[in-house]
Design a protein around this motif. Structure first.
Motif, mmCIF file in Angstrom:
data_model
loop_
_atom_site.group_PDB
_atom_site.id
_atom_site.type_symbol
_atom_site.label_atom_id
_atom_site.label_comp_id
_atom_site.label_asym_id
_atom_site.label_seq_id
_atom_site.Cartn_x
_atom_site.Cartn_y
_atom_site.Cartn_z
ATOM 1 N N GLU A 35 -0.050 10.796 3.211
ATOM 2 C CA GLU A 35 -1.296 11.171 3.875
ATOM 3 C C GLU A 35 -2.010 9.945 4.443
ATOM 4 O OE1 GLU A 35 -0.569 12.136 0.672
ATOM 5 O OE2 GLU A 35 0.090 14.159 1.200
ATOM 6 N N GLN A 36 -1.926 8.829 3.740
ATOM 7 C CA GLN A 36 -2.556 7.608 4.235
ATOM 8 C C GLN A 36 -1.861 7.105 5.496
ATOM 9 O OE1 GLN A 36 -2.062 5.632 0.454
ATOM 10 N NE2 GLN A 36 -4.281 5.364 0.294
ATOM 11 N N LEU A 37 -0.539 7.184 5.517
ATOM 12 C CA LEU A 37 0.192 6.768 6.715
ATOM 13 C C LEU A 37 -0.110 7.697 7.884
ATOM 14 C CD1 LEU A 37 3.713 5.714 5.379
ATOM 15 C CD2 LEU A 37 1.917 4.249 6.273
ATOM 16 N N LEU A 38 -0.159 9.007 7.623
ATOM 17 C CA LEU A 38 -0.479 9.954 8.693
ATOM 18 C C LEU A 38 -1.878 9.701 9.250
ATOM 19 C CD1 LEU A 38 1.012 13.228 7.177
ATOM 20 C CD2 LEU A 38 1.841 11.987 9.188
ATOM 21 N N GLU A 39 -2.818 9.434 8.368
ATOM 22 C CA GLU A 39 -4.187 9.148 8.812
ATOM 23 C C GLU A 39 -4.237 7.865 9.648
ATOM 24 O OE1 GLU A 39 -8.388 7.850 6.759
ATOM 25 O OE2 GLU A 39 -7.046 9.167 5.630
ATOM 26 N N LEU A 40 -3.505 6.848 9.215
ATOM 27 C CA LEU A 40 -3.463 5.591 9.966
ATOM 28 C C LEU A 40 -2.823 5.794 11.338
ATOM 29 C CD1 LEU A 40 -3.923 2.458 9.841
ATOM 30 C CD2 LEU A 40 -1.519 2.332 9.187
ATOM 31 N N PHE A 41 -1.732 6.551 11.389
ATOM 32 C CA PHE A 41 -1.066 6.815 12.667
ATOM 33 C C PHE A 41 -1.984 7.605 13.595
ATOM 34 C CE2 PHE A 41 3.416 6.654 10.572
ATOM 35 C CZ PHE A 41 3.282 5.287 10.413
ATOM 36 N N ASP A 42 -2.713 8.588 13.043
ATOM 37 C CA ASP A 42 -3.652 9.355 13.865
ATOM 38 C C ASP A 42 -4.740 8.451 14.436
ATOM 39 O OD1 ASP A 42 -2.324 11.754 13.525
ATOM 40 O OD2 ASP A 42 -3.532 12.358 11.788
ATOM 41 N N LYS A 43 -5.266 7.564 13.607
ATOM 42 C CA LYS A 43 -6.290 6.633 14.084
ATOM 43 C C LYS A 43 -5.733 5.721 15.169
ATOM 44 C CE LYS A 43 -9.310 6.033 10.084
ATOM 45 N NZ LYS A 43 -9.757 5.023 9.110
ATOM 46 N N ALA A 44 -4.500 5.262 14.985
ATOM 47 C CA ALA A 44 -3.895 4.374 15.981
ATOM 48 C C ALA A 44 -3.679 5.112 17.298
ATOM 49 C CB ALA A 44 -2.572 3.820 15.465
ATOM 50 N N LEU A 45 -3.287 6.378 17.231
ATOM 51 C CA LEU A 45 -3.071 7.148 18.450
ATOM 52 C C LEU A 45 -4.388 7.492 19.147
ATOM 53 C CD1 LEU A 45 -0.223 9.482 17.168
ATOM 54 C CD2 LEU A 45 -0.020 7.619 18.832
ATOM 55 N N ASP A 46 -5.485 7.561 18.382
ATOM 56 C CA ASP A 46 -6.802 7.846 18.957
ATOM 57 C C ASP A 46 -7.578 6.570 19.287
ATOM 58 O OD1 ASP A 46 -6.328 10.547 18.706
ATOM 59 O OD2 ASP A 46 -7.334 10.713 16.758
ATOM 60 N N ASN A 47 -6.929 5.423 19.186
ATOM 61 C CA ASN A 47 -7.548 4.115 19.469
ATOM 62 C C ASN A 47 -8.751 3.835 18.572
ATOM 63 O OD1 ASN A 47 -5.684 3.843 21.525
ATOM 64 N ND2 ASN A 47 -7.079 4.606 23.081
ATOM 65 N N GLN A 48 -8.671 4.224 17.301
ATOM 66 C CA GLN A 48 -9.768 4.025 16.367
ATOM 67 C C GLN A 48 -9.397 3.099 15.220
ATOM 68 O OE1 GLN A 48 -10.717 7.984 15.147
ATOM 69 N NE2 GLN A 48 -11.826 8.455 17.024
ATOM 70 N N LEU A 68 9.302 6.432 2.614
ATOM 71 C CA LEU A 68 8.026 5.951 3.150
ATOM 72 C C LEU A 68 8.109 4.482 3.555
ATOM 73 C CD1 LEU A 68 5.195 7.497 0.951
ATOM 74 C CD2 LEU A 68 5.821 8.036 3.291
ATOM 75 N N ASP A 69 8.853 3.711 2.800
ATOM 76 C CA ASP A 69 8.996 2.301 3.162
ATOM 77 C C ASP A 69 9.767 2.160 4.477
ATOM 78 O OD1 ASP A 69 8.376 -0.433 2.420
ATOM 79 O OD2 ASP A 69 10.551 -0.686 2.221
ATOM 80 N N GLY A 70 10.726 3.045 4.714
ATOM 81 C CA GLY A 70 11.434 3.034 5.994
ATOM 82 C C GLY A 70 10.498 3.366 7.153
ATOM 83 N N ILE A 71 9.612 4.342 6.942
ATOM 84 C CA ILE A 71 8.613 4.686 7.958
ATOM 85 C C ILE A 71 7.697 3.493 8.199
ATOM 86 C CG2 ILE A 71 6.612 6.160 8.423
ATOM 87 C CD1 ILE A 71 9.135 7.723 8.711
ATOM 88 N N ARG A 72 7.273 2.839 7.115
ATOM 89 C CA ARG A 72 6.400 1.676 7.232
ATOM 90 C C ARG A 72 7.081 0.558 8.017
ATOM 91 N NH1 ARG A 72 6.150 -3.239 5.404
ATOM 92 N NH2 ARG A 72 8.041 -2.935 4.191
ATOM 93 N N ARG A 73 8.369 0.328 7.732
ATOM 94 C CA ARG A 73 9.093 -0.730 8.450
ATOM 95 C C ARG A 73 9.269 -0.386 9.923
ATOM 96 N NH1 ARG A 73 14.135 -1.397 4.832
ATOM 97 N NH2 ARG A 73 13.536 0.721 4.512
ATOM 98 N N ARG A 74 9.486 0.893 10.232
ATOM 99 C CA ARG A 74 9.576 1.299 11.643
ATOM 100 C C ARG A 74 8.254 1.063 12.360
ATOM 101 N NH1 ARG A 74 12.264 6.942 10.452
ATOM 102 N NH2 ARG A 74 14.163 6.177 9.475
ATOM 103 N N ALA A 75 7.153 1.390 11.694
ATOM 104 C CA ALA A 75 5.829 1.155 12.285
ATOM 105 C C ALA A 75 5.568 -0.342 12.446
ATOM 106 C CB ALA A 75 4.745 1.789 11.418
ATOM 107 N N GLN A 76 6.031 -1.121 11.498
ATOM 108 C CA GLN A 76 5.892 -2.579 11.594
ATOM 109 C C GLN A 76 6.704 -3.105 12.780
ATOM 110 O OE1 GLN A 76 7.489 -4.681 8.158
ATOM 111 N NE2 GLN A 76 5.703 -6.019 8.153
ATOM 112 N N HIS A 77 7.886 -2.555 12.957
ATOM 113 C CA HIS A 77 8.733 -2.946 14.095
ATOM 114 C C HIS A 77 8.077 -2.535 15.419
ATOM 115 C CE1 HIS A 77 12.365 -3.914 16.303
ATOM 116 N NE2 HIS A 77 12.323 -2.710 16.861
ATOM 117 N N LEU A 78 7.455 -1.359 15.450
ATOM 118 C CA LEU A 78 6.743 -0.923 16.658
ATOM 119 C C LEU A 78 5.634 -1.905 17.021
ATOM 120 C CD1 LEU A 78 6.283 2.931 16.233
ATOM 121 C CD2 LEU A 78 7.566 1.752 18.002
ATOM 122 N N MET A 79 4.935 -2.387 16.010
ATOM 123 C CA MET A 79 3.859 -3.343 16.266
ATOM 124 C C MET A 79 4.418 -4.653 16.815
ATOM 125 S SD MET A 79 0.725 -3.768 16.294
ATOM 126 C CE MET A 79 -0.594 -4.922 16.135
#
Length: 124
Positions: A35-48, A68-79
């Motif tokens: 839920e924390q990752l989903l909330e963070l992704f939503d904020k990032a997509l809304d520029n917040q 979840l760590d794989g998702i986190r690493r993918r998001a880190q790679h996206l950044m």
């Protein structure tokens, strides 16, 4: 002399109490939940989301859940690939257009995985 003994006893009691508290207290643990990752992704997509908030969650390894760590690493790679942290101060997005599209796909994948996990948990 009595004053010295009183002060010594109080100091010994305070220091002993602190030592006991430190011996029996545990190290605080931080567990990132989906839920924390989903909330963070939503904020990032809304520029917040700011760069600091993003880095606090994404750069902290998730040891209790490999998925979840794989998702986190993918998001880190996206950044690393599509991040534009210098533009956040101007009110713009943390990621470029391609990065936001890939983050939206990653967010949808995590949300569907979470729904499936909850459905399986409810069935048992």
């Amino acid at each position: 002399m009595a004053l010295f003994l009183l002060i010594f006893a109080v100091c010994l009691l305070i220091i002993g109490g602190m030592v006991l508290i430190l011996l029996f207290s545990r190290t605080p643990r931080y567990r990132t939940e989906p839920e924390q990752l989903l909330e963070l992704f939503d904020k990032a997509l809304d520029n917040q989301v700011g760069e600091t908030e993003w880095n606090v969650v994404i750069n902290y390894p998730i040891r209790h859940d490999d998925y979840l760590d794989g998702i986190r690493r993918r998001a880190q790679h996206l950044m690393q690939e599509h991040g534009r942290p210098w533009q956040v101060a101007q009110g713009k997005s943390l990621l470029d257009k391609t990065g936001r599209e890939e983050l939206a796909a990653l967010r949808n994948h995590l949300a569907s995985h979470q729904r499936l996990r909850e459905k399986r948990r409810d069935e048992t």
